[in-house]
Design a protein around this motif. Structure first.
Motif, PDB file in Angstrom:
ATOM      1  N   THR A 272      42.464  37.350  19.792  1.00  0.00           N
ATOM      2  CA  THR A 272      41.907  36.471  20.333  1.00  0.00           C
ATOM      3  C   THR A 272      40.284  36.334  20.420  1.00  0.00           C
ATOM      4  O   THR A 272      39.595  35.804  19.854  1.00  0.00           O
ATOM      5  CB  THR A 272      42.566  35.950  21.566  1.00  0.00           C
ATOM      6  N   LEU A 273      39.907  37.656  21.086  1.00  0.00           N
ATOM      7  CA  LEU A 273      38.334  37.935  21.283  1.00  0.00           C
ATOM      8  C   LEU A 273      37.667  38.091  20.016  1.00  0.00           C
ATOM      9  O   LEU A 273      36.811  37.694  19.735  1.00  0.00           O
ATOM     10  CB  LEU A 273      38.335  39.069  22.093  1.00  0.00           C
ATOM     11  N   ALA A 274      38.555  38.615  18.873  1.00  0.00           N
ATOM     12  CA  ALA A 274      37.739  39.057  17.555  1.00  0.00           C
ATOM     13  C   ALA A 274      37.407  37.681  16.848  1.00  0.00           C
ATOM     14  O   ALA A 274      36.526  37.385  16.564  1.00  0.00           O
ATOM     15  CB  ALA A 274      38.736  39.670  16.610  1.00  0.00           C
ATOM     16  N   LYS A 275      38.452  36.746  16.928  1.00  0.00           N
ATOM     17  CA  LYS A 275      38.197  35.278  16.250  1.00  0.00           C
ATOM     18  C   LYS A 275      37.130  34.496  17.117  1.00  0.00           C
ATOM     19  O   LYS A 275      36.295  33.872  16.430  1.00  0.00           O
ATOM     20  CB  LYS A 275      39.342  34.444  16.066  1.00  0.00           C
ATOM     21  N   LEU A 276      37.068  34.600  18.639  1.00  0.00           N
ATOM     22  CA  LEU A 276      36.242  33.769  19.565  1.00  0.00           C
ATOM     23  C   LEU A 276      34.903  34.423  19.227  1.00  0.00           C
ATOM     24  O   LEU A 276      33.883  33.419  19.059  1.00  0.00           O
ATOM     25  CB  LEU A 276      36.657  33.828  20.729  1.00  0.00           C
ATOM     26  N   LEU A 277      34.506  35.687  19.266  1.00  0.00           N
ATOM     27  CA  LEU A 277      33.253  36.392  19.269  1.00  0.00           C
ATOM     28  C   LEU A 277      32.858  36.023  18.007  1.00  0.00           C
ATOM     29  O   LEU A 277      31.479  36.147  17.685  1.00  0.00           O
ATOM     30  CB  LEU A 277      33.479  37.596  19.878  1.00  0.00           C
TER      31      LEU A 277
ATOM     32  N   MET B 261      38.566  48.081  16.225  1.00  0.00           N
ATOM     33  CA  MET B 261      37.861  47.566  17.158  1.00  0.00           C
ATOM     34  C   MET B 261      37.371  48.376  18.378  1.00  0.00           C
ATOM     35  O   MET B 261      37.925  48.341  19.433  1.00  0.00           O
ATOM     36  CB  MET B 261      38.328  46.324  17.559  1.00  0.00           C
ATOM     37  N   ILE B 262      36.755  49.634  18.110  1.00  0.00           N
ATOM     38  CA  ILE B 262      36.426  50.540  18.937  1.00  0.00           C
ATOM     39  C   ILE B 262      35.540  49.936  20.087  1.00  0.00           C
ATOM     40  O   ILE B 262      35.653  50.203  21.408  1.00  0.00           O
ATOM     41  CB  ILE B 262      35.691  51.754  18.487  1.00  0.00           C
ATOM     42  N   TYR B 263      34.445  49.165  19.774  1.00  0.00           N
ATOM     43  CA  TYR B 263      33.642  48.783  20.864  1.00  0.00           C
ATOM     44  C   TYR B 263      34.384  47.515  21.755  1.00  0.00           C
ATOM     45  O   TYR B 263      34.287  47.542  22.940  1.00  0.00           O
ATOM     46  CB  TYR B 263      32.495  48.102  20.591  1.00  0.00           C
ATOM     47  N   MET B 264      35.352  47.102  21.170  1.00  0.00           N
ATOM     48  CA  MET B 264      36.237  45.914  21.632  1.00  0.00           C
ATOM     49  C   MET B 264      37.074  46.341  22.824  1.00  0.00           C
ATOM     50  O   MET B 264      37.344  45.886  23.703  1.00  0.00           O
ATOM     51  CB  MET B 264      36.964  45.003  20.772  1.00  0.00           C
ATOM     52  N   ASP B 265      37.774  47.722  22.260  1.00  0.00           N
ATOM     53  CA  ASP B 265      38.520  48.468  23.311  1.00  0.00           C
ATOM     54  C   ASP B 265      37.519  48.571  24.794  1.00  0.00           C
ATOM     55  O   ASP B 265      38.109  48.623  25.729  1.00  0.00           O
ATOM     56  CB  ASP B 265      38.858  49.598  22.676  1.00  0.00           C
ATOM     57  N   MET B 266      36.433  48.995  24.361  1.00  0.00           N
ATOM     58  CA  MET B 266      35.404  49.657  25.590  1.00  0.00           C
ATOM     59  C   MET B 266      35.048  48.294  26.406  1.00  0.00           C
ATOM     60  O   MET B 266      35.368  48.395  27.487  1.00  0.00           O
ATOM     61  CB  MET B 266      34.304  50.068  25.092  1.00  0.00           C
ATOM     62  N   ILE B 267      35.022  46.965  25.821  1.00  0.00           N
ATOM     63  CA  ILE B 267      34.773  46.046  26.576  1.00  0.00           C
ATOM     64  C   ILE B 267      35.948  45.324  27.223  1.00  0.00           C
ATOM     65  O   ILE B 267      35.987  45.094  28.441  1.00  0.00           O
ATOM     66  CB  ILE B 267      34.329  44.738  25.529  1.00  0.00           C
ATOM     67  N   LEU B 268      37.047  45.574  26.649  1.00  0.00           N
ATOM     68  CA  LEU B 268      38.468  45.246  27.419  1.00  0.00           C
ATOM     69  C   LEU B 268      38.546  46.139  28.577  1.00  0.00           C
ATOM     70  O   LEU B 268      38.806  45.514  29.696  1.00  0.00           O
ATOM     71  CB  LEU B 268      39.581  44.943  26.504  1.00  0.00           C
TER      72      LEU B 268
ATOM     73  N   SER C 174      47.169  40.987  21.981  1.00  0.00           N
ATOM     74  CA  SER C 174      46.929  39.639  21.967  1.00  0.00           C
ATOM     75  C   SER C 174      45.312  39.523  22.172  1.00  0.00           C
ATOM     76  O   SER C 174      44.896  38.237  21.577  1.00  0.00           O
ATOM     77  CB  SER C 174      47.858  39.047  22.851  1.00  0.00           C
ATOM     78  N   ALA C 175      45.041  40.028  23.056  1.00  0.00           N
ATOM     79  CA  ALA C 175      43.591  39.727  23.527  1.00  0.00           C
ATOM     80  C   ALA C 175      42.476  40.181  22.500  1.00  0.00           C
ATOM     81  O   ALA C 175      41.508  39.351  22.219  1.00  0.00           O
ATOM     82  CB  ALA C 175      43.144  40.812  24.849  1.00  0.00           C
ATOM     83  N   LYS C 176      43.019  41.083  21.903  1.00  0.00           N
ATOM     84  CA  LYS C 176      41.958  41.881  20.846  1.00  0.00           C
ATOM     85  C   LYS C 176      41.737  40.775  19.648  1.00  0.00           C
ATOM     86  O   LYS C 176      41.002  40.340  19.092  1.00  0.00           O
ATOM     87  CB  LYS C 176      42.540  43.328  20.246  1.00  0.00           C
TER      88      LYS C 176
END
Length: 490
Positions: free
Chosen positions: A449-454, A345-352, A445-447
């Motif tokens: 959770t955000l993966a499933k929600l988004l 989750m490279i872009y997710m890292d950037m978002i967080l 934990s955040a990644k």
């Protein structure tokens, strides 16, 4: 009766005497500019309300620069939002101790890793580090996954209407925190089901923040006079009773199941083992447990909510995140997120990272010098100085992050855009000797959770980014939390 001019003269004489007796601190005003304030009270009158703290700091940073010196009553303090000086301070063995304002945290949450002084802090940190080791964190993934699956079911009943999801996310992260650190699921506890426990945590946090910036409220009698003591004292007692119940439950379970293997590095197992060996007292176990649960659920809930809020305000970035997640998890619904998945989750890292830049989880941290400290710019900070590290404004500095520093753009964390950034220009979990023990826990934990929600929902809001008003509350808060709306994804 004495005249007004008489009393003014007396106050000025007292102020001059104070400055003379603390002349080595006064000399800092020759090195660092800043607001001098009024006799006796200094700048304390500007920080009476937590709603004003960040805006006041921002005003003075614009006026005097990224490092300024002032007085909080009779206490000299330095405000720092310069990356290099921040590194000097956070890597110095003479700046390990938290500032005086954290006495409020000792009173509200107990003397745990968050506020302990050296050498106790160093000892406890070394003893408790294994609780957040890599293998232990990986063992939490089933909990992260199962609780997020339960969260998805809750959210399915909240679609197509703007709502405040703060309490939902706090309940979610509190259940995760108690399972992963204390070995107990609290879903059947009455204080959890009726949300009283979350209200008690909120009361303690708000009162602690008031005490941090209005030091006279550390006095119990003055809290009674100002009408803050009754609810604060009740909240502390109920939280303590809750934490004690979890500890006793775990000890009883261990006694009843001596034949079953257990992971000695799970936080509460580690802490109670230290108790049995006489290294920790019962109060040590209670204090550390209280602080670790509070820290684990509060900051994670905020990070999740603010990330979803910002993606709702900037839908183009949300679509990019969705496309990345969809390539990893093609089908909606519940799915298992592995550690290997989180690494993709490279872009997710950037978002967080960008979410925590724009909205620093802990906007201000405080240190104090235990010995004279020479900074890299040649200035020596005397022993006894209080230092406020203003992470919030450093993260939003236009001289560091460019002209659009105050808005949300995950591209700030493209590798090419980080090449010229100072390593201490971005410190959401602080850095150096006393960094946050649970930073890896929070990110994994955040990644998950955000993966499933988004993947399952699109988030929107009618609240404009420009109308956000930030509040210092130990962790960052908003004067008004934007409402979010969910729409199901296919």
């Amino acid at each position: 009766m004495f005249s007004l001019s008489f009393w003014i003269t007396i106050l000025l004489c007292l102020w001059i005497y104070l400055l003379w007796t603390r002349r080595k601190f006064y000399l800092l005003t020759l090195k660092f500019p800043g607001p001098f304030g009024y006799p006796i009270i200094g700048m304390a009158h500007k920080l009476l309300h937590r709603e004003d703290v960040l805006s006041e700091f921002g005003y003075y940073i614009k006026q005097y620069g990224p490092t300024l010196f002032s007085w909080l009553g009779p206490i000299p303090f330095l405000i720092v939002s310069d990356p290099q000086l921040t590194q000097d301070i956070l890597t110095s063995p003479h700046c390990v101790n938290k500032g005086l304002i954290y006495k409020a945290v000792d009173d509200g949450a107990g003397k745990g890793l968050f506020s302990q002084s050296d050498p106790t802090w160093s000892i406890h940190r070394k003893l408790l580090n294994p609780a957040f080791g890599h293998k232990v964190l990986l063992s939490f993934l089933p909990v992260f996954n199962s609780e997020t699956a339960a969260l998805l079911n809750v959210l399915k009943g909240m679609e197509n209407e703007e709502k405040d999801f703060t309490q939902v996310l706090q309940s979610f992260t509190l259940r995760i925190a108690t399972q992963t650190t204390m070995g107990s699921d609290v879903k059947d506890e009455e204080c959890f089901k009726n949300n009283i426990l979350l209200q008690r945590y909120q009361c303690v946090q708000e009162t602690m923040t008031d005490m941090c910036f209005s030091p006279w409220l550390n006095n119990r009698i003055l809290r009674i006079i100002f009408g803050k003591e009754e609810s604060y004292s009740r909240a502390k007692l109920e939280i303590r009773a809750f934490i004690k119940k979890l500890i006793v439950r775990k000890l009883n379970e261990d006694s009843a199941n001596t034949a079953l293997p257990k992971d000695k590095n799970i936080f509460l197992n580690l802490a109670t083992d230290l108790l049995k060996r006489g290294i920790f007292s019962w109060k040590n176990v209670e204090d550390e447990s209280n602080v670790i649960v509070f820290g684990a659920f509060e900051t994670t809930a905020n990070t999740l909510y603010y990330s979803l809020m910002l993606l709702a305000m900037f839908p183009d970035y949300q679509e990019k995140a969705f496309e990345e997640i969809k390539t990893i998890f093609p089908n909606p619904g519940d799915f298992e997120v592995s550690y290997a998945d989180t690494k993709q989750m490279i872009y997710m890292d950037m978002i967080l990272n960008e979410s925590m830049r724009v909205m620093s989880p802990v906007p201000l941290v405080s240190r104090q010098t235990s010995q004279d400290l020479k900074l890299s710019n040649g200035v020596t900070i005397p022993k006894g100085i209080q230092i406020a590290l203003d992470i919030f404004h450093m993260h939003r500095s236009k001289s560091i992050w460019g002209p659009e520093a105050e808005t949300f753009n995950p591209d700030n964390f493209l590798p090419t855009n980080l090449e010229d950034k100072h390593p201490y220009a971005y410190i959401p979990f602080t850095k150096g000797i006393r960094n946050c023990i649970g930073w890896r826990y929070a990110l994994i934990s955040a990644k998950v959770t955000l993966a499933k929600l988004l993947r399952n929902f699109k988030f929107t809001t009618s609240f404009p980014f420009e109308d956000l008003v930030f509040v210092e509350d130990i962790t960052i808060k908003l004067e008004k939390a934007p409402l979010l709306k969910l729409q199901r994804r296919n």
